[in-house]
Design a protein around this motif. Structure first.
Motif, mmCIF file in Angstrom:
data_model
loop_
_atom_site.group_PDB
_atom_site.id
_atom_site.type_symbol
_atom_site.label_atom_id
_atom_site.label_comp_id
_atom_site.label_asym_id
_atom_site.label_seq_id
_atom_site.Cartn_x
_atom_site.Cartn_y
_atom_site.Cartn_z
ATOM 1 N N UNK A 315 0.836 -1.195 0.000
ATOM 2 C CA UNK A 315 0.000 0.000 0.000
ATOM 3 C C UNK A 315 0.877 1.254 0.000
ATOM 4 N N UNK A 316 0.272 2.360 -0.384
ATOM 5 C CA UNK A 316 0.863 3.686 -0.215
ATOM 6 C C UNK A 316 0.117 4.429 0.883
ATOM 7 N N UNK A 317 0.804 5.399 1.475
ATOM 8 C CA UNK A 317 0.222 6.220 2.524
ATOM 9 C C UNK A 317 0.320 7.685 2.121
ATOM 10 N N UNK A 318 -0.738 8.441 2.346
ATOM 11 C CA UNK A 318 -0.715 9.891 2.199
ATOM 12 C C UNK A 318 -0.566 10.498 3.584
ATOM 13 N N UNK A 319 0.492 11.292 3.753
ATOM 14 C CA UNK A 319 0.729 11.935 5.034
ATOM 15 C C UNK A 319 2.121 12.518 5.066
ATOM 16 N N UNK A 320 2.439 13.309 6.107
ATOM 17 C CA UNK A 320 3.788 13.847 6.222
ATOM 18 C C UNK A 320 4.744 12.717 6.611
ATOM 19 N N UNK A 321 6.043 12.959 6.427
ATOM 20 C CA UNK A 321 7.043 11.904 6.590
ATOM 21 C C UNK A 321 6.974 11.239 7.964
ATOM 22 N N UNK A 322 6.938 12.020 9.029
ATOM 23 C CA UNK A 322 6.930 11.423 10.373
ATOM 24 C C UNK A 322 5.691 10.570 10.594
ATOM 25 N N UNK A 323 4.541 11.090 10.174
ATOM 26 C CA UNK A 323 3.297 10.334 10.369
ATOM 27 C C UNK A 323 3.331 9.030 9.584
ATOM 28 N N UNK A 324 3.855 9.079 8.374
ATOM 29 C CA UNK A 324 3.924 7.867 7.558
ATOM 30 C C UNK A 324 4.807 6.820 8.227
ATOM 31 N N UNK A 325 5.941 7.234 8.777
ATOM 32 C CA UNK A 325 6.816 6.275 9.473
ATOM 33 C C UNK A 325 6.086 5.684 10.689
ATOM 34 N N UNK A 326 5.345 6.508 11.397
ATOM 35 C CA UNK A 326 4.579 6.020 12.559
ATOM 36 C C UNK A 326 3.485 5.043 12.126
ATOM 37 N N UNK A 327 2.828 5.355 11.012
ATOM 38 C CA UNK A 327 1.783 4.469 10.499
ATOM 39 C C UNK A 327 2.368 3.107 10.144
ATOM 40 N N UNK A 328 3.510 3.113 9.450
ATOM 41 C CA UNK A 328 4.144 1.854 9.062
ATOM 42 C C UNK A 328 4.481 1.020 10.288
ATOM 43 N N UNK A 329 4.983 1.673 11.343
ATOM 44 C CA UNK A 329 5.318 0.955 12.575
ATOM 45 C C UNK A 329 4.078 0.351 13.220
ATOM 46 N N UNK A 330 3.023 1.145 13.335
ATOM 47 C CA UNK A 330 1.798 0.650 13.975
ATOM 48 C C UNK A 330 1.204 -0.509 13.179
ATOM 49 N N UNK A 331 1.267 -0.436 11.860
ATOM 50 C CA UNK A 331 0.779 -1.551 11.041
ATOM 51 C C UNK A 331 1.599 -2.818 11.284
ATOM 52 N N UNK A 332 2.876 -2.672 11.587
ATOM 53 C CA UNK A 332 3.687 -3.845 11.913
ATOM 54 C C UNK A 332 3.186 -4.542 13.166
ATOM 55 N N UNK A 333 2.564 -3.793 14.065
ATOM 56 C CA UNK A 333 2.042 -4.392 15.293
ATOM 57 C C UNK A 333 0.862 -5.317 15.022
ATOM 58 N N UNK A 334 0.252 -5.187 13.834
ATOM 59 C CA UNK A 334 -0.764 -6.168 13.439
ATOM 60 C C UNK A 334 -0.238 -7.032 12.278
ATOM 61 N N UNK A 335 1.084 -7.128 12.208
ATOM 62 C CA UNK A 335 1.698 -8.092 11.302
ATOM 63 C C UNK A 335 1.766 -7.689 9.847
ATOM 64 N N UNK A 336 1.523 -6.413 9.546
ATOM 65 C CA UNK A 336 1.547 -5.954 8.160
ATOM 66 C C UNK A 336 2.839 -5.195 7.897
ATOM 67 N N UNK A 337 3.661 -5.679 6.944
ATOM 68 C CA UNK A 337 4.991 -5.125 6.696
ATOM 69 C C UNK A 337 5.161 -4.578 5.283
ATOM 70 N N UNK A 338 4.073 -4.237 4.607
ATOM 71 C CA UNK A 338 4.154 -3.946 3.176
ATOM 72 C C UNK A 338 3.786 -2.509 2.812
ATOM 73 N N UNK A 339 4.106 -1.535 3.665
ATOM 74 C CA UNK A 339 3.927 -0.145 3.252
ATOM 75 C C UNK A 339 5.002 0.171 2.220
ATOM 76 N N UNK A 340 4.565 0.389 0.982
ATOM 77 C CA UNK A 340 5.501 0.570 -0.134
ATOM 78 C C UNK A 340 6.148 1.951 -0.113
ATOM 79 N N UNK A 341 5.333 2.979 0.133
ATOM 80 C CA UNK A 341 5.881 4.321 0.133
ATOM 81 C C UNK A 341 4.819 5.344 0.476
ATOM 82 N N UNK A 342 5.216 6.617 0.460
ATOM 83 C CA UNK A 342 4.210 7.653 0.691
ATOM 84 C C UNK A 342 4.118 8.560 -0.529
ATOM 85 N N UNK A 343 2.918 9.105 -0.715
ATOM 86 C CA UNK A 343 2.617 9.904 -1.897
ATOM 87 C C UNK A 343 1.978 11.219 -1.486
#
Length: 443
Positions: A315-343
């Motif tokens: 998936x891609x995420x729309x958001x500022x850089x810090x928020x996107x990194x935080x989102x990717x981390x939180x998604x890892x807590x539910x076992x999802x490791x496939x944040x491709x990038x931010x747009x």
């Protein structure tokens, strides 16, 4: 004895680090996937994590029990109770399966295993006695998803998330028996639950982080005098639908997952991927990429995004850089490791809105995305009902270019629905801003 509760607001989840200060040994109860916080605190306290234990196979977040075993060579304890076909698989060699009345010693701290099924068949609780502190009576109970502050664990997840027919009623009856089992324990023992308010593992969890058994007996609905049939009816009625990621969590936690490994998300050049816009609703509606799904990054993010994640697709995420990194981390807590990038957010679409008070009842195409309970409590006569979590997978029975009014109860889920409807080709979506609660009652 050392005691610390860790609370993750995104998961509404509690885990615990218990240490024997005489021997320097420590145990983690119900660790989440990122085990670094436990290691950091243990080292700061001069403790070594030598053990870890889990109350049950979790359905709402990725467990860190295997990570602790592999990183720290700790002995881990999991339940051997319940249906063998639903039990743990692919466990590390230092795993010990425990059963009712077994005892675990961490230095001079004793944990007695109590089989407390209901939420899941294998569910266990741990009754702690601080022998090193000179006590011969228990101090508290790590109750996992069996007993919460103000509630008990829901018994329907195996049936709703894993499609095991008939397991809801069986679990509800087991829960009734498990509650009877602990009523003989002293009222003064503390209750250390696995979740707090906001968790979908129950329907009315309290926000207080811990309680006592005596307080729960006096105030928790589940302890009030009622026969088994009445209890089962109350427990199984109006449980919220579990997000889709619960089935994935059950699988991950039963069979194992890749070790946790944090990563950095970079700008994406592939704009064809499923995109989640994690900005505020007002920012999203002011201009967004067509088809991006708006799920603001707040404490409810996991419970909402879990409906729409495909664990096999990036998936891609729309958001500022810090928020996107935080989102990717939180998604890892539910076992999802496939944040491709931010747009970039884009400004292709500005959402059309109408205030609830301006709804006349004559609107031709109305989509109600609330849950079944809300729909049954009242709805617009002409509305079509599709709960928001099913929009991606179901056909939407309206013409693509005609005005389509969409609403939920208060405006949160309809905001999510806007992007999904755009993704499905609807070109004239109108969000009923304040939701059904503010639509005039005389319509």
């Amino acid at each position: 004895m050392f005691f610390k509760q860790f609370y993750d607001q995104h998961l509404s989840q509690s885990s615990y680090l218990i240490g024997c200060q005489r021997t320097g040994e420590a145990i983690v109860i119900d660790p989440k996937r990122d085990v670094r916080p436990y290691i950091e605190v243990a080292e700061a306290e001069g403790l070594r994590i030598t053990h870890a234990a889990e109350t049950h196979i979790h359905a709402d977040y990725a467990s860190g029990i295997r990570d602790i075993a592999e990183q720290l060579h700790a002995t881990i304890y999991v339940s051997g109770e319940g249906d063998e076909s639903l039990g743990y698989r692919n466990m590390p060699e230092q795993t010990i399966f425990v059963y009712d009345k077994d005892e675990i010693y961490v230095g001079n701290v004793k944990l007695e295993v109590l089989h407390t099924p209901g939420h899941t068949p294998e569910s266990i609780s741990f009754l702690l006695t601080d022998i090193g502190g000179g006590s011969s009576v228990p101090m508290g109970l790590f109750s996992g998803d069996f007993l919460f502050v103000g509630d008990v664990g829901r018994p329907d997840l195996l049936e709703k998330a894993v499609q095991i027919s008939g397991s809801t009623e069986v679990g509800a009856k087991q829960m009734y028996q498990s509650l009877e089992k602990i009523t003989s324990l002293p009222d003064y023992i503390q209750i250390w639950p696995g979740h707090g308010a906001g968790s979908p593992c129950g329907k009315s969890l309290g926000a207080v982080p811990m309680s006592t058994l005596g307080y729960e007996k006096a105030n928790n609905w589940a302890f009030q005098a009622m026969d088994e049939a009445t209890f089962v009816e109350e427990l199984t009625t109006n449980q919220p639908a579990p997000p889709h990621h619960f089935a994935q969590m059950k699988k991950i936690n039963q069979y194992g997952n890749q070790p946790f490994s944090p990563y950095v998300v970079y700008p994406s050049q592939d704009v064809s991927l499923q995109t989640f816009d994690v900005r505020t609703r007002s920012a999203y509606h002011g201009g967004h990429q067509k088809g991006a799904i708006n799920i603001p990054f707040d404490k409810n993010f996991i419970n909402q995004v879990g409906w729409y994640l495909d664990y096999d697709q990036p998936i891609n995420i729309v958001g500022d850089d810090k928020t996107v990194q935080d989102v990717a981390y939180v998604l890892q807590l539910i076992g999802y490791d496939l944040v491709h990038g931010y747009v970039a957010p884009g400004d292709e679409v500005v959402t059309q809105h109408v205030h609830s008070e301006d709804i006349t009842g004559n609107e031709k195409n109305v989509l109600d995305v609330r849950n079944d309970e809300e729909w049954d409590g009242g709805h617009l006569q002409q509305a079509v009902h599709i709960p928001h979590g099913k929009l991606l997978e179901q056909d939407i029975p309206f013409e693509k270019n005609e005005p389509l009014y969409v609403h939920c109860q208060s405006g949160v889920r309809s905001s999510i629905a806007v992007g999904i409807l755009e993704q499905k080709g609807f070109t004239n979506v109108i969000n009923i801003k304040e939701g059904y609660k503010d639509i005039r009652s005389n319509i």
